[in-house]
Design an enzyme around this catalytic site. Sequence first.
Site, PDB file in Angstrom:
ATOM      1  N   MET A 188       0.793  -1.219   0.000  1.00 38.90           N
ATOM      2  CA  MET A 188       0.000   0.000   0.000  1.00 38.90           C
ATOM      3  C   MET A 188       0.825   1.268   0.000  1.00 38.90           C
ATOM      4  O   MET A 188       0.389   2.292  -0.522  1.00 38.90           O
ATOM      5  CB  MET A 188      -0.921   0.009   1.228  1.00 38.90           C
ATOM      6  CG  MET A 188      -2.360  -0.387   0.942  1.00 38.90           C
ATOM      7  SD  MET A 188      -3.333  -0.387   2.466  1.00 38.90           S
ATOM      8  CE  MET A 188      -3.681   1.357   2.627  1.00 38.90           C
ATOM      9  N   ASP A 196      -3.441  -9.544   8.848  1.00 39.19           N
ATOM     10  CA  ASP A 196      -2.168  -9.770   8.160  1.00 39.19           C
ATOM     11  C   ASP A 196      -1.028  -9.828   9.170  1.00 39.19           C
ATOM     12  O   ASP A 196       0.023  -9.216   8.983  1.00 39.19           O
ATOM     13  CB  ASP A 196      -1.920  -8.669   7.137  1.00 39.19           C
ATOM     14  CG  ASP A 196      -0.821  -9.052   6.125  1.00 39.19           C
ATOM     15  OD1 ASP A 196      -0.603 -10.265   5.923  1.00 39.19           O
ATOM     16  OD2 ASP A 196      -0.189  -8.145   5.556  1.00 39.19           O
TER      17      ASP A 196
END
Length: 264
Positions: free
Chosen positions: A32, A143
């Site tokens: 990201m 995650d």
Amino acid sequence: MAPQLRHQPLREDDPRRIGRYQLTARLGQGGMGTVFLGRSPGERMVAVKVIHTEFATDPTFRQRFAREIAAARLVGGFHTAAVVDADADSEHPWLVTEYIPGPSLHDVLQQHGALPPRTLHILALGIAEALEGIHSCSIIHRDLKPSNIIVSTTGPRVIDFGIARAFDSTALTRTNVVVGTQGFLAPEQLAGSASTPATDLYAYGMVLCHAAGAVPFPDGETLESALELLPSTLVNVITNCLNHDPAHRPTGTEVLGTVSRIMF
């Protein structure tokens, strides 16, 4: 596990300032965004995450980043990084957290190999306490992995809520896209089912197997052989965390209670 910092110099096209924070080095890069080492106006060291330019014009990624900020603001305690500042509406959206000196667990394992039993026990306690705090805020990390765990002088810190979401939120991911990191994904994630706090407990079990010397699912590796690398005192609790059925996994609080009763 003394901290060994691995800062990288800024690249020519990296920003030198974000908001009121001066950037001084690179700390890492993910799917990201890029994380920089920065300095506040009061000369405090901070970690500055800047979303990648190619995603800044994507409303879905902007929404996800805004949710990351909201999640990170909710989660506090001894085992996460506190949010200092953020701007999800900037041309280049960013998030600033306290800077935690120390390498990631991934880097520690790359440099030093499997952890000794006592260190593994301390790691198990710290991550379990972090998950307890995260889940108490109705947040699922989704995650958890060695690169998202910082080994600091005050114990392990869980970072990067980039794909975390509230228990009752609508998934931001596209159909048939699995979110997470291969090797630490729970069976329900691989099947495309909804994540729950139990999803993080599966990843917790895999992180500890990895820290004990097992590489997640290499060719020929089995779960049984990975569990054999753990100290005998941790085998039962980690086996329960790795139960295929999420309904049969313990909670973070239960794991913390069990591990805290283990004597060394």
